[in-house]
Design an enzyme around this catalytic site. Structure first.
Site, PDB file in Angstrom:
ATOM      1  N   LYS A 197       9.325   1.214  -9.103  1.00 55.58           N
ATOM      2  CA  LYS A 197       9.536   2.494  -8.416  1.00 55.58           C
ATOM      3  C   LYS A 197      10.970   2.974  -8.589  1.00 55.58           C
ATOM      4  O   LYS A 197      11.903   2.234  -8.313  1.00 55.58           O
ATOM      5  CB  LYS A 197       9.226   2.321  -6.938  1.00 55.58           C
ATOM      6  CG  LYS A 197       7.807   1.885  -6.697  1.00 55.58           C
ATOM      7  CD  LYS A 197       7.572   1.605  -5.228  1.00 55.58           C
ATOM      8  CE  LYS A 197       6.203   1.030  -5.004  1.00 55.58           C
ATOM      9  NZ  LYS A 197       6.113  -0.386  -5.441  1.00 55.58           N
ATOM     10  N   CYS A 205     -10.710   6.811  -2.908  1.00 54.84           N
ATOM     11  CA  CYS A 205      -9.832   7.976  -3.024  1.00 54.84           C
ATOM     12  C   CYS A 205      -9.946   8.532  -4.436  1.00 54.84           C
ATOM     13  O   CYS A 205      -9.853   7.777  -5.402  1.00 54.84           O
ATOM     14  CB  CYS A 205      -8.383   7.596  -2.764  1.00 54.84           C
ATOM     15  SG  CYS A 205      -8.102   6.841  -1.161  1.00 54.84           S
ATOM     16  N   CYS A 230     -12.987  -0.799  -1.312  1.00 55.37           N
ATOM     17  CA  CYS A 230     -12.399   0.064  -0.298  1.00 55.37           C
ATOM     18  C   CYS A 230     -13.523   0.744   0.475  1.00 55.37           C
ATOM     19  O   CYS A 230     -14.636   0.872  -0.029  1.00 55.37           O
ATOM     20  CB  CYS A 230     -11.551   1.157  -0.950  1.00 55.37           C
ATOM     21  SG  CYS A 230      -9.962   0.571  -1.532  1.00 55.37           S
ATOM     22  N   ASP A 259       0.594   9.144 -10.273  1.00 55.82           N
ATOM     23  CA  ASP A 259       0.683   8.329 -11.484  1.00 55.82           C
ATOM     24  C   ASP A 259      -0.006   8.965 -12.691  1.00 55.82           C
ATOM     25  O   ASP A 259      -0.729   9.936 -12.561  1.00 55.82           O
ATOM     26  CB  ASP A 259       0.011   6.970 -11.254  1.00 55.82           C
ATOM     27  CG  ASP A 259       0.894   6.059 -10.431  1.00 55.82           C
ATOM     28  OD1 ASP A 259       2.122   6.206 -10.515  1.00 55.82           O
ATOM     29  OD2 ASP A 259       0.340   5.232  -9.699  1.00 55.82           O
ATOM     30  N   ARG A 316      -5.636   2.809  -9.159  1.00 54.79           N
ATOM     31  CA  ARG A 316      -6.391   1.704  -9.769  1.00 54.79           C
ATOM     32  C   ARG A 316      -7.842   2.096  -9.983  1.00 54.79           C
ATOM     33  O   ARG A 316      -8.756   1.281  -9.912  1.00 54.79           O
ATOM     34  CB  ARG A 316      -6.300   0.453  -8.874  1.00 54.79           C
ATOM     35  CG  ARG A 316      -4.876   0.034  -8.664  1.00 54.79           C
ATOM     36  CD  ARG A 316      -4.691  -1.392  -8.194  1.00 54.79           C
ATOM     37  NE  ARG A 316      -3.277  -1.595  -7.921  1.00 54.79           N
ATOM     38  CZ  ARG A 316      -2.751  -1.678  -6.690  1.00 54.79           C
ATOM     39  NH1 ARG A 316      -3.521  -1.631  -5.627  1.00 54.79           N
ATOM     40  NH2 ARG A 316      -1.458  -1.820  -6.536  1.00 54.79           N
ATOM     41  N   ARG A 329       9.583 -10.518  -4.588  1.00 53.42           N
ATOM     42  CA  ARG A 329       8.336 -10.147  -3.922  1.00 53.42           C
ATOM     43  C   ARG A 329       7.199  -9.970  -4.919  1.00 53.42           C
ATOM     44  O   ARG A 329       7.441  -9.593  -6.069  1.00 53.42           O
ATOM     45  CB  ARG A 329       8.515  -8.889  -3.080  1.00 53.42           C
ATOM     46  CG  ARG A 329       9.072  -7.694  -3.841  1.00 53.42           C
ATOM     47  CD  ARG A 329       9.879  -6.821  -2.860  1.00 53.42           C
ATOM     48  NE  ARG A 329      10.261  -5.537  -3.412  1.00 53.42           N
ATOM     49  CZ  ARG A 329      11.323  -5.369  -4.203  1.00 53.42           C
ATOM     50  NH1 ARG A 329      12.056  -6.391  -4.572  1.00 53.42           N
ATOM     51  NH2 ARG A 329      11.631  -4.162  -4.649  1.00 53.42           N
ATOM     52  N   ARG A 386       6.611  -8.244 -10.283  1.00 52.46           N
ATOM     53  CA  ARG A 386       7.464  -7.292 -10.973  1.00 52.46           C
ATOM     54  C   ARG A 386       8.909  -7.415 -10.530  1.00 52.46           C
ATOM     55  O   ARG A 386       9.827  -7.288 -11.322  1.00 52.46           O
ATOM     56  CB  ARG A 386       6.951  -5.878 -10.680  1.00 52.46           C
ATOM     57  CG  ARG A 386       7.876  -4.774 -11.126  1.00 52.46           C
ATOM     58  CD  ARG A 386       7.117  -3.503 -11.357  1.00 52.46           C
ATOM     59  NE  ARG A 386       6.006  -3.732 -12.255  1.00 52.46           N
ATOM     60  CZ  ARG A 386       4.834  -3.092 -12.197  1.00 52.46           C
ATOM     61  NH1 ARG A 386       4.645  -2.160 -11.286  1.00 52.46           N
ATOM     62  NH2 ARG A 386       3.876  -3.374 -13.045  1.00 52.46           N
ATOM     63  N   TYR A 387       9.102  -7.614  -9.241  1.00 53.52           N
ATOM     64  CA  TYR A 387      10.456  -7.705  -8.689  1.00 53.52           C
ATOM     65  C   TYR A 387      10.766  -9.175  -8.402  1.00 53.52           C
ATOM     66  O   TYR A 387       9.861  -9.962  -8.132  1.00 53.52           O
ATOM     67  CB  TYR A 387      10.540  -6.895  -7.398  1.00 53.52           C
ATOM     68  CG  TYR A 387      10.198  -5.435  -7.570  1.00 53.52           C
ATOM     69  CD1 TYR A 387      11.118  -4.561  -8.123  1.00 53.52           C
ATOM     70  CD2 TYR A 387       8.959  -4.926  -7.178  1.00 53.52           C
ATOM     71  CE1 TYR A 387      10.815  -3.213  -8.277  1.00 53.52           C
ATOM     72  CE2 TYR A 387       8.649  -3.583  -7.329  1.00 53.52           C
ATOM     73  CZ  TYR A 387       9.576  -2.727  -7.876  1.00 53.52           C
ATOM     74  OH  TYR A 387       9.281  -1.403  -8.033  1.00 53.52           O
ATOM     75  N   CYS A 445      -6.997   7.589  -6.724  1.00 50.02           N
ATOM     76  CA  CYS A 445      -6.652   6.168  -6.791  1.00 50.02           C
ATOM     77  C   CYS A 445      -5.954   5.811  -8.104  1.00 50.02           C
ATOM     78  O   CYS A 445      -6.434   6.135  -9.188  1.00 50.02           O
ATOM     79  CB  CYS A 445      -7.900   5.312  -6.654  1.00 50.02           C
ATOM     80  SG  CYS A 445      -7.540   3.544  -6.692  1.00 50.02           S
ATOM     81  N   ASP A 489       6.748   5.881  -9.972  1.00 50.59           N
ATOM     82  CA  ASP A 489       6.474   4.514 -10.419  1.00 50.59           C
ATOM     83  C   ASP A 489       6.473   4.561 -11.944  1.00 50.59           C
ATOM     84  O   ASP A 489       5.599   5.176 -12.562  1.00 50.59           O
ATOM     85  CB  ASP A 489       5.135   4.021  -9.852  1.00 50.59           C
ATOM     86  CG  ASP A 489       5.191   2.531  -9.519  1.00 50.59           C
ATOM     87  OD1 ASP A 489       5.968   1.812 -10.172  1.00 50.59           O
ATOM     88  OD2 ASP A 489       4.454   2.097  -8.619  1.00 50.59           O
TER      89      ASP A 489
END
Ligand code: PLP
Length: 435
Positions: free
Chosen positions: A346, A138, A134, A302, A143, A125, A121-122, A141, A339
């Protein structure tokens, strides 16, 4: 390290023959993750109503559950509904309450995906999703769409393709390993992966995003940190959301990471009913700093599906920052970010401190409400910059990369090109012109 009464009860309920030493073994913790309602009730010694059980089964059919025995042991059963540990780990029927604004992939991670497991995206990086699993799922989450989805587990070939993409893109100086949780990989696999990335000359730093210090601190073994240390510079971001998560075990895990020279950051998500309170957030950032963890980001929740009950107004985040900036150490203040849906990345948001300005003065206010002025210089000779750095008096080492090409707002501010405006692709006025 000794264990608590709640933890002893959980061990006994799992199996009478289990020894205390098993508790500290992360493989044992993983093998005994709580994935169904009966285990949840048995281990905590509680009983849910029929209604609660029915709602639960509807929710897990859509979004599965997994809780480590360790994280489970932190639940306060006396006030479960309001418990921040419970709320982050136990499925709520509200997860099925879809809103019009909910999206499958709000951050467009799948769209900005030039290679398997890579989101680029950037410019400098990439995000490299190296594990799809995981220790704890969570409930908040982002995702969630891929949790428990076996098809999206990166295979050996996907990983190799990801590494190859990074190798072929010289602009990538920072690789961010995420998932899932990268620490679900074995030490050997991680060692191999980090070694591959280290062998790429233009990769300057490697970052790992992991929640294991929070939900499975047993994972941070002496062997793991000795291995990580070989691949420096390695940075780690973890994910504490509430001060109650910073237990003795978590502190030990953080100390092990910090002791081998890994700079530690924390990314929290602002969650309704968990940490949407200035006093809780202040306690959290202080505890983090005391354990050598720098609060890095505070995320606005999100627009992923199943998170509507966790979302707060943006004003809550601004209120929290208002209560931190100036009131506490500068490095205890995370950057509050939204985001951007659609893959904009972000975007930082904070209270306004610049109240007004004229041609030679700015008016500011501080955290106490004091209104003050800053007098700007009477004369400032703006140097024309066409990014022809060879001719410039300022001492920039050009070995550090080509500075000539700018993008975005930086481009609008520069003297080195003729762009006067950035126009959205679907700007109607411009579309009329094109006709
Ligand atoms: C968050 C994120 C990064 C890293 O952003 P930083 O602001 O450098 O921490 C990189 N890629 C993607 C896709 C991200 O979401």
């Amino acid at each position: 390290m000794s264990i608590s009464k709640a933890q002893k009860r959980i061990i006994n309920n799992i199996n009478e023959t289990v020894q205390v030493s098993h508790w500290h073994d992360w493989h044992w913790q993983m093998r005994n993750c709580v994935r169904d309602l009966n285990s949840f009730e048995n281990l905590l010694g509680i009983e849910l109503t029929d209604d609660q059980r029915q709602k639960f089964s509807h929710t897990v059919a859509e979004f599965p559950m997994s809780i480590t025995p360790y994280y489970l042991s932190l639940i306060n059963t006396d006030d479960m509904e309001n418990d921040p540990i419970f709320r982050q780990s136990f499925p709520s029927v509200q997860e099925l309450d879809m809103k019009d604004c909910d999206m499958e992939d709000p951050l467009h991670e799948d769209a900005d995906c030039p290679a398997p497991c890579i989101t680029h995206r950037y410019p400098d990086r990439v995000l490299f999703l190296v594990s799809n699993t995981c220790a704890m799922y969570c409930r908040h989450c982002t995702r969630k769409r891929t949790v428990g989805d076996r098809d999206s587990i990166p295979c050996e070939n996907d990983m190799l393709a990801g590494i190859e993409y990074i190798r072929n893109n010289k602009g990538v100086r920072d690789v961010l390993l995420s998932g899932g949780d990268p620490f679900m990989l074995s030490d050997e696999k991680l060692d191999w992966l980090l070694g591959e990335l280290r062998s790429i000359e233009h990769v300057e730093i490697i970052r790992i995003g992991t929640r294991t210090p929070v939900v499975l601190p047993q994972r941070i073994t002496p062997a793991l940190v000795q291995m990580l240390k070989k691949h420096h510079p390695v940075w780690i971001n973890t994910h504490f959301n509430h001060p109650r998560e910073i237990t003795t075990s978590a502190k030990q895990a953080l100390a092990r990471l910090a002791d081998v020279g890994i700079p530690l950051g924390n990314q929290s998500v602002l969650l309704s009913g968990v940490n949407d309170c200035p006093r809780i957030m202040r306690a959290l950032v202080h505890k983090l700093a005391a354990n050598r963890v720098r609060p890095y980001y505070l995320y606005q929740c999100d627009l992923s599906k199943g998170l509507s009950h966790f979302r707060t107004p943006v004003g809550k985040g601004i209120e929290i920052l208002e209560s931190l900036i100036g009131h506490t150490s500068g490095f205890c203040v995370p950057t509050y970010v939204i985001d951007a849906p659609g893959g904009g990345g972000k975007i930082p948001v904070m209270p306004n401190y610049l109240i007004s300005w004229s041609t030679n003065k700015v008016v500011l206010r501080n955290y106490e409400g004091v209104i003050t002025t800053y007098k700007e210089p009477d004369s400032y000779e703006p140097t024309f910059c066409d990014r022809n750095c060879d001719k410039c008096d300022l001492q920039l080492s050009l070995a550090d990369g080509d500075e000539r090409n700018s993008i975005g707002i930086e481009k609008l501010l520069s003297n080195s090109n003729d762009t006067i405006a950035l126009v959205p692709r679907d700007n109607e006025r411009h579309e009329r012109r094109d006709e």
